[in-house]
Design a protein around this motif. Structure first.
Motif, PDB file in Angstrom:
ATOM      1  N   UNK A 268      -7.746   5.691   1.713  1.00 40.39           N
ATOM      2  CA  UNK A 268      -6.621   5.719   0.781  1.00 40.39           C
ATOM      3  C   UNK A 268      -7.036   6.370  -0.544  1.00 40.39           C
ATOM      4  N   UNK A 269      -8.217   6.008  -1.024  1.00 38.93           N
ATOM      5  CA  UNK A 269      -8.733   6.623  -2.251  1.00 38.93           C
ATOM      6  C   UNK A 269      -8.987   8.109  -2.038  1.00 38.93           C
ATOM      7  N   UNK A 270      -9.478   8.457  -0.859  1.00 42.27           N
ATOM      8  CA  UNK A 270      -9.774   9.862  -0.550  1.00 42.27           C
ATOM      9  C   UNK A 270      -8.509  10.704  -0.592  1.00 42.27           C
ATOM     10  N   UNK A 271      -7.463  10.239   0.069  1.00 39.98           N
ATOM     11  CA  UNK A 271      -6.210  10.985   0.054  1.00 39.98           C
ATOM     12  C   UNK A 271      -5.620  11.035  -1.348  1.00 39.98           C
ATOM     13  N   UNK A 272      -5.707   9.935  -2.077  1.00 37.32           N
ATOM     14  CA  UNK A 272      -5.177   9.912  -3.442  1.00 37.32           C
ATOM     15  C   UNK A 272      -5.883  10.948  -4.304  1.00 37.32           C
ATOM     16  N   UNK A 273      -7.209  10.993  -4.226  1.00 33.55           N
ATOM     17  CA  UNK A 273      -7.972  11.961  -5.030  1.00 33.55           C
ATOM     18  C   UNK A 273      -7.605  13.390  -4.667  1.00 33.55           C
ATOM     19  N   UNK A 295     -11.147  12.823  -7.824  1.00 35.92           N
ATOM     20  CA  UNK A 295     -11.985  11.650  -7.569  1.00 35.92           C
ATOM     21  C   UNK A 295     -12.715  11.222  -8.845  1.00 35.92           C
ATOM     22  N   UNK A 296     -13.086  12.187  -9.689  1.00 33.79           N
ATOM     23  CA  UNK A 296     -13.723  11.850 -10.957  1.00 33.79           C
ATOM     24  C   UNK A 296     -12.774  11.040 -11.832  1.00 33.79           C
ATOM     25  N   UNK A 297     -11.519  11.459 -11.908  1.00 29.99           N
ATOM     26  CA  UNK A 297     -10.529  10.742 -12.710  1.00 29.99           C
ATOM     27  C   UNK A 297     -10.358   9.314 -12.216  1.00 29.99           C
ATOM     28  N   UNK A 298     -10.252   9.138 -10.906  1.00 33.46           N
ATOM     29  CA  UNK A 298     -10.055   7.798 -10.359  1.00 33.46           C
ATOM     30  C   UNK A 298     -11.233   6.879 -10.672  1.00 33.46           C
ATOM     31  N   UNK A 299     -12.450   7.391 -10.573  1.00 33.13           N
ATOM     32  CA  UNK A 299     -13.611   6.535 -10.828  1.00 33.13           C
ATOM     33  C   UNK A 299     -13.791   6.258 -12.316  1.00 33.13           C
ATOM     34  N   UNK A 316      -6.788  -3.043  -8.229  1.00 36.99           N
ATOM     35  CA  UNK A 316      -6.164  -2.265  -7.159  1.00 36.99           C
ATOM     36  C   UNK A 316      -4.738  -1.864  -7.503  1.00 36.99           C
ATOM     37  N   UNK A 317      -3.967  -2.823  -8.005  1.00 37.20           N
ATOM     38  CA  UNK A 317      -2.577  -2.536  -8.364  1.00 37.20           C
ATOM     39  C   UNK A 317      -2.497  -1.534  -9.507  1.00 37.20           C
ATOM     40  N   UNK A 318      -3.354  -1.719 -10.515  1.00 34.51           N
ATOM     41  CA  UNK A 318      -3.355  -0.781 -11.640  1.00 34.51           C
ATOM     42  C   UNK A 318      -3.790   0.609 -11.208  1.00 34.51           C
ATOM     43  N   UNK A 319      -4.763   0.672 -10.303  1.00 34.27           N
ATOM     44  CA  UNK A 319      -5.186   1.979  -9.790  1.00 34.27           C
ATOM     45  C   UNK A 319      -4.026   2.695  -9.118  1.00 34.27           C
ATOM     46  N   UNK A 320      -3.245   1.955  -8.316  1.00 40.43           N
ATOM     47  CA  UNK A 320      -2.102   2.558  -7.650  1.00 40.43           C
ATOM     48  C   UNK A 320      -1.077   3.086  -8.639  1.00 40.43           C
ATOM     49  N   UNK A 321      -0.803   2.308  -9.675  1.00 39.58           N
ATOM     50  CA  UNK A 321       0.152   2.750 -10.688  1.00 39.58           C
ATOM     51  C   UNK A 321      -0.358   3.981 -11.421  1.00 39.58           C
ATOM     52  N   UNK A 322      -1.653   3.996 -11.716  1.00 40.37           N
ATOM     53  CA  UNK A 322      -2.241   5.134 -12.430  1.00 40.37           C
ATOM     54  C   UNK A 322      -2.216   6.382 -11.566  1.00 40.37           C
TER      55      UNK A 322
END
Length: 339
Positions: A268-273, A295-299, A316-322
């Protein structure tokens, strides 16, 4: 259709008929997340002065480097118009099989010498990629369904060989890349940067890279143009699995263990990045530089939330919103629809 030459890194045409404005916009799209990265760096420093200190920056880059190889792999697969959900399971299974075969005691067999562990990791990556390619290319099955099934199979295999337990006591060959320093910087960071740099050159400045965009944009047209589409898809799927196996090796080396659930949920993180970085799920569009910034932004965001003392259950929820906010910002900055 694939991106314009400028978008994939090919030198722009000059002279009469050249589309300078289109080229400028295409290149701007690659840097769409840079303002966001700068903004997060400023916010992070305001939240906690530790954020931009050397040790914390290295920590972000090292923990990012392992999953970044999954992003690199998935981006190449997406560019060619395919999808590989099994990468997260290869990420766990490859080092798991190596540990199972090289260490003794417990659920391990200890059949192979410890020096062969890295070779086993890479071979597992090749085998998984070849199986995916066989089913997708040779038998014409849906890439989504095939790799979803492979994800489940590989996850079950890792649970089975480990007995649901974590492998400890890994041989030095499995630990080296995850623990050693090259010029004072973790080897995993060097490996990640070098592989992304090589991938950027490969996709942007070689005939092979242009073929990936052509296939992803319109496979029938690519075949009509004489591109050996099947062979290229085979290479991409196998290469992606090897990269996933290498990423799992880096994580296992850093943690000195292989968990039975290693890699679960990473896709999920991979596709998001990748999508945040401008890579199209429909194929034929996107760059590795954009995926790297994603991926840099997400981390960076995850690190800021941790330093701010946000409870882990909310991250997790905040990451999804971001992620959704970053997608909107990327859409506004690039002027291109995310698909």
């Amino acid at each position: 259709m694939p991106d314009s030459p400028a978008a994939v890194g090919v030198p722009p045409r000059t002279g009469p008929g050249a589309p300078p404005r289109r080229i400028a916009l295409a290149r701007l799209r690659d840097f769409a997340l840079v303002p966001g990265i700068i903004a997060i760096a400023v916010v992070g420093q305001l939240v906690n002065p530790v954020f931009l200190q050397y040790d914390n920056v290295i920590n972000i880059l090292q923990t990012m480097s392992e999953i970044a190889l999954l992003v690199l792999a998935q981006t190449m697969v997406l560019v060619v118009g395919k999808m590989d959900l099994s990468l997260e399971s290869t990420f766990g299974l490859a080092p798991g099989v190596a540990a199972w075969l090289t260490i003794g005691g417990g659920h391990s067999l200890g059949l192979l010498p410890s020096w062969s562990a890295v070779l086993v990791v890479l071979v597992v990556g090749v085998v998984v990629g070849a199986l995916n390619a066989l089913l997708i290319v040779r038998f014409g099955l849906s890439g989504f369904v095939v790799t979803l099934g492979m994800l489940i199979v590989l996850r079950g295999l890792l649970t089975g060989i480990s007995g649901g337990q974590t492998f400890f006591g890994l041989p030095d060959s499995l630990l080296y890349l995850g623990t050693t320093l090259w010029a004072g910087i973790p080897a995993s960071i060097w490996i990640c940067v070098l592989l992304f740099a090589g991938g950027i050159v490969l996709l942007g400045y070689t005939r092979f890279g242009r073929s990936l965009y052509a296939i992803g944009g319109n496979e029938d047209a690519a075949k009509a143009a004489g591109i050996r589409t099947d062979r290229i898809v085979w290479i991409v799927l196998i290469g992606a699995s090897v990269l996933a196996a290498l990423g799992g090796l880096l994580l296992s080396g850093r943690l000195a263990s292989v968990a039975a659930a290693q890699g679960n949920g990473y896709i999920f993180t991979v596709f998001a990045a990748a999508v945040i970085g401008g890579v199209s799920l429909n194929g034929g569009r996107g760059t590795l530089f954009g995926a790297f910034t994603g991926i840099l932004l997400l981390y960076m965001i995850q690190n800021v939330l941790t330093l701010a003392g946000v409870p882990a259950q909310w991250i997790g929820a905040l990451n999804g919103a971001i992620i959704l906010i970053a997608l909107v910002m990327s859409r506004i900055t690039s002027g291109k629809r995310q698909t």
